[in-house]
Design an enzyme around this catalytic site. Sequence first.
Site, PDB file in Angstrom:
ATOM      1  N   LYS A 197       0.971  -1.420  -0.226  1.00 49.52           N
ATOM      2  CA  LYS A 197       0.169   0.310   0.293  1.00 49.52           C
ATOM      3  C   LYS A 197       0.712   1.054  -0.082  1.00 49.52           C
ATOM      4  O   LYS A 197       1.321   1.189   1.147  1.00 49.52           O
ATOM      5  CB  LYS A 197      -0.646   0.294   1.526  1.00 49.52           C
ATOM      6  CG  LYS A 197      -2.145   1.486   1.118  1.00 49.52           C
ATOM      7  CD  LYS A 197      -3.250   1.288   2.780  1.00 49.52           C
ATOM      8  CE  LYS A 197      -3.884   2.679   2.420  1.00 49.52           C
ATOM      9  NZ  LYS A 197      -4.448   2.339   3.709  1.00 49.52           N
ATOM     10  N   LYS A 250      -1.952  -1.633  -3.569  1.00 41.29           N
ATOM     11  CA  LYS A 250      -2.985  -0.359  -4.104  1.00 41.29           C
ATOM     12  C   LYS A 250      -1.889   1.522  -3.518  1.00 41.29           C
ATOM     13  O   LYS A 250      -1.262   0.970  -2.612  1.00 41.29           O
ATOM     14  CB  LYS A 250      -3.973  -0.234  -2.162  1.00 41.29           C
ATOM     15  CG  LYS A 250      -4.331   1.279  -2.318  1.00 41.29           C
ATOM     16  CD  LYS A 250      -5.613   0.841  -1.179  1.00 41.29           C
ATOM     17  CE  LYS A 250      -6.042   1.665  -1.014  1.00 41.29           C
ATOM     18  NZ  LYS A 250      -7.207   2.165   0.302  1.00 41.29           N
TER      19      LYS A 250
END
Length: 326
Positions: A197, A250
């Site tokens: 992330k 992400k």
Amino acid sequence: MKATEGFARHRRLRSSDSMRALVRETHLHTNDLIYPLFVIEGENIKNEVPSMPGVYQVSLDLLLGEVKEIDQLGIKALMLFGVPKDKDEQGTGAFTDQGIVQEATRLIKKALPSMLVLADTCLCEYTSHGHCGVIHNHDVDNDASLELLAKTAVSQAEAGADIIAPSNMMDGFVTVIRSALDEAGYKNIPIMSYAVKYSSAFYGPFRDAADSTPQFGDRKTYQMDPANRLEAMREAQSDVEEGADFLIVKPALSYLDIVRDVKNNFDVPVVAYNVSGEYSMVKAAAMNGWINEEELVMEKLLSMKRAGADLIITYFAKDVAKWLNK
């Protein structure tokens, strides 16, 4: 020049819609899609997120209507984010039995047991400071935060969540959550880790939807530097070793190289998160008539599948399901 002089006729396999469909390498199905839902405390609330046209904060009394629509479209999984009325320094609303995500989970699983409920496991929506953990000396205390994240995961599992999806990026969060779930009797509940992330500018609209903007500083000490590629492999490796069952990358679109790297190096399902900024840019361009939204979205999500994603978390899920079902 004669054909016998030696060049390939690649166009033979592009000659018609039927021919192109016959040899198509990458496919997108409704079973690939996970739809994020923002559940807000209160009654009779359906607030459209200003920066995310078509995305709403929905109160519990209206939630089942939304979920039934998702189910009728053939989408079999959704991810819940909570928007509480009250926040505190510890993010208590994340792990209380009466928390908004816990209540929403129980409601959904009672009405539609076959719908897979993924619970986003973080504190940022529930903390008064907007960070993903406990604050000590004006910084996020990694180890103190783990205890609260473990409590959150167990409370979500107790409410009926099918998958725990921790998004906080604390070191050791997968192993601590796995241990807590196992000790509480939830050995069969999988963890979908936000393993990779990045600290990204693409998250801006989400923070409007989840009311989770940090009140000071930023998240760069725990989310990853967008410049780094090898670090992603270290993060993913740690999470797999600690017990992650899925790995999320992400954002998705600007990180397709990372999606491919993760797919090539790990033998668990890879999930691309098509984040809010990626959604909002397309919606804004479509509203101005600058693009063909359907064609662009389908091309974009296909690129994620082609890069190696097995599943896609996307705010376009309902639109895509309608297009696929035409």
